[in-house]
Write a protein that holds these residues in place. Structure first.
Motif, PDB file in Angstrom:
ATOM      1  N   MET A   1       0.815  -1.195   0.000  1.00 27.95           N
ATOM      2  CA  MET A   1       0.000   0.000   0.000  1.00 27.95           C
ATOM      3  C   MET A   1       0.857   1.256   0.000  1.00 27.95           C
ATOM      4  O   MET A   1       0.453   2.274  -0.535  1.00 27.95           O
ATOM      5  CB  MET A   1      -0.912  -0.052   1.233  1.00 27.95           C
ATOM      6  N   TRP A   2       2.039   1.178   0.616  1.00 30.15           N
ATOM      7  CA  TRP A   2       2.905   2.359   0.673  1.00 30.15           C
ATOM      8  C   TRP A   2       3.398   2.751  -0.705  1.00 30.15           C
ATOM      9  O   TRP A   2       3.628   3.931  -0.965  1.00 30.15           O
ATOM     10  CB  TRP A   2       4.080   2.120   1.629  1.00 30.15           C
ATOM     11  N   PHE A   3       3.592   1.753  -1.598  1.00 30.93           N
ATOM     12  CA  PHE A   3       4.088   2.058  -2.940  1.00 30.93           C
ATOM     13  C   PHE A   3       3.068   2.900  -3.714  1.00 30.93           C
ATOM     14  O   PHE A   3       3.429   3.869  -4.392  1.00 30.93           O
ATOM     15  CB  PHE A   3       4.400   0.755  -3.689  1.00 30.93           C
ATOM     16  N   MET A   4       1.793   2.536  -3.603  1.00 34.56           N
ATOM     17  CA  MET A   4       0.749   3.298  -4.289  1.00 34.56           C
ATOM     18  C   MET A   4       0.665   4.716  -3.717  1.00 34.56           C
ATOM     19  O   MET A   4       0.463   5.667  -4.462  1.00 34.56           O
ATOM     20  CB  MET A   4      -0.593   2.576  -4.131  1.00 34.56           C
ATOM     21  N   TYR A   5       0.828   4.856  -2.408  1.00 31.90           N
ATOM     22  CA  TYR A   5       0.801   6.164  -1.766  1.00 31.90           C
ATOM     23  C   TYR A   5       1.957   7.026  -2.275  1.00 31.90           C
ATOM     24  O   TYR A   5       1.763   8.189  -2.646  1.00 31.90           O
ATOM     25  CB  TYR A   5       0.887   5.976  -0.244  1.00 31.90           C
ATOM     26  N   SER A   8       1.371   8.041  -5.903  1.00 27.66           N
ATOM     27  CA  SER A   8       0.388   9.104  -6.079  1.00 27.66           C
ATOM     28  C   SER A   8       0.995  10.470  -5.756  1.00 27.66           C
ATOM     29  O   SER A   8       0.697  11.455  -6.427  1.00 27.66           O
ATOM     30  CB  SER A   8      -0.847   8.840  -5.217  1.00 27.66           C
ATOM     31  N   TRP A   9       1.862  10.548  -4.748  1.00 30.15           N
ATOM     32  CA  TRP A   9       2.535  11.817  -4.449  1.00 30.15           C
ATOM     33  C   TRP A   9       3.484  12.223  -5.564  1.00 30.15           C
ATOM     34  O   TRP A   9       3.577  13.403  -5.925  1.00 30.15           O
ATOM     35  CB  TRP A   9       3.292  11.738  -3.124  1.00 30.15           C
ATOM     36  N   LEU A  10       4.184  11.258  -6.128  1.00 29.53           N
ATOM     37  CA  LEU A  10       5.084  11.536  -7.251  1.00 29.53           C
ATOM     38  C   LEU A  10       4.287  12.044  -8.453  1.00 29.53           C
ATOM     39  O   LEU A  10       4.680  13.013  -9.107  1.00 29.53           O
ATOM     40  CB  LEU A  10       5.887  10.290  -7.617  1.00 29.53           C
TER      41      LEU A  10
END
Length: 161
Positions: A1-5, A8-10
């Motif tokens: 889940m952290w990768f998607m977060y 999305s910020w990138l």
């Protein structure tokens, strides 16, 4: 889940960079147009000042805005007309330019009551209670607060204290 977060910020940062570059390119193009067509630009600015003057007079007559605030706006428009006399050449030390900067800052302040200056100088959070007490004397009613009160009143909700 952290990768998607993180992804999305990138993506948000990349989109913000492209939007900023697009706005900068558009402003650069407008600056080139203004430089090329100074007579037409001066005429457009003059019409915009006349429109602003009409809006200020309308706000005073129909919405009962404070007279001092409208007067400062009209004085600012008068100074802007003085700046148009030498457009596109503006000297930063000319009295008209200095007056326009000062009048613009004065117009941003709530000029209806000198006590409101305290709320402008002190941080807004520390002065919110004081400003709430003096808002009626200042002649300033925040639009979103008025809309919230009307929405609560018209929707049938009851205010429970």
């Amino acid at each position: 889940m952290w990768f998607m977060y993180a992804l999305s910020w990138l993506a948000l940062l990349i989109q913000a960079a492209f939007v900023t570059l697009g706005i900068a390119a558009g402003l650069y193009y407008l600056a080139e147009l203004i430089e090329e067509y100074t007579v037409a630009t001066s005429r457009i600015i003059k019409y915009m000042i006349w429109f602003s003057t009409a809006v200020l007079v309308g706000l005073y007559l129909f919405e009962h805005f404070p007279g001092l605030m409208v007067g400062v706006g009209l004085f600012t428009n008068l100074v802007y007309f003085g700046l148009l006399q030498t457009f596109p050449f503006i000297m930063l030390t000319s009295p008209n330019f200095i007056l326009s900067c000062g009048a613009c800052l004065l117009h941003l302040l709530p000029v209806a009551n000198p006590l409101c200056l305290l709320c402008f100088l002190v941080s807004w959070g520390e002065c919110a209670a004081f400003h709430g007490a003096t808002r009626r004397r200042c002649g300033i009613e925040l639009l979103h607060e008025r809309e919230e009160r009307e929405a609560v009143w018209h929707s049938g909700h009851l205010l429970v204290h």
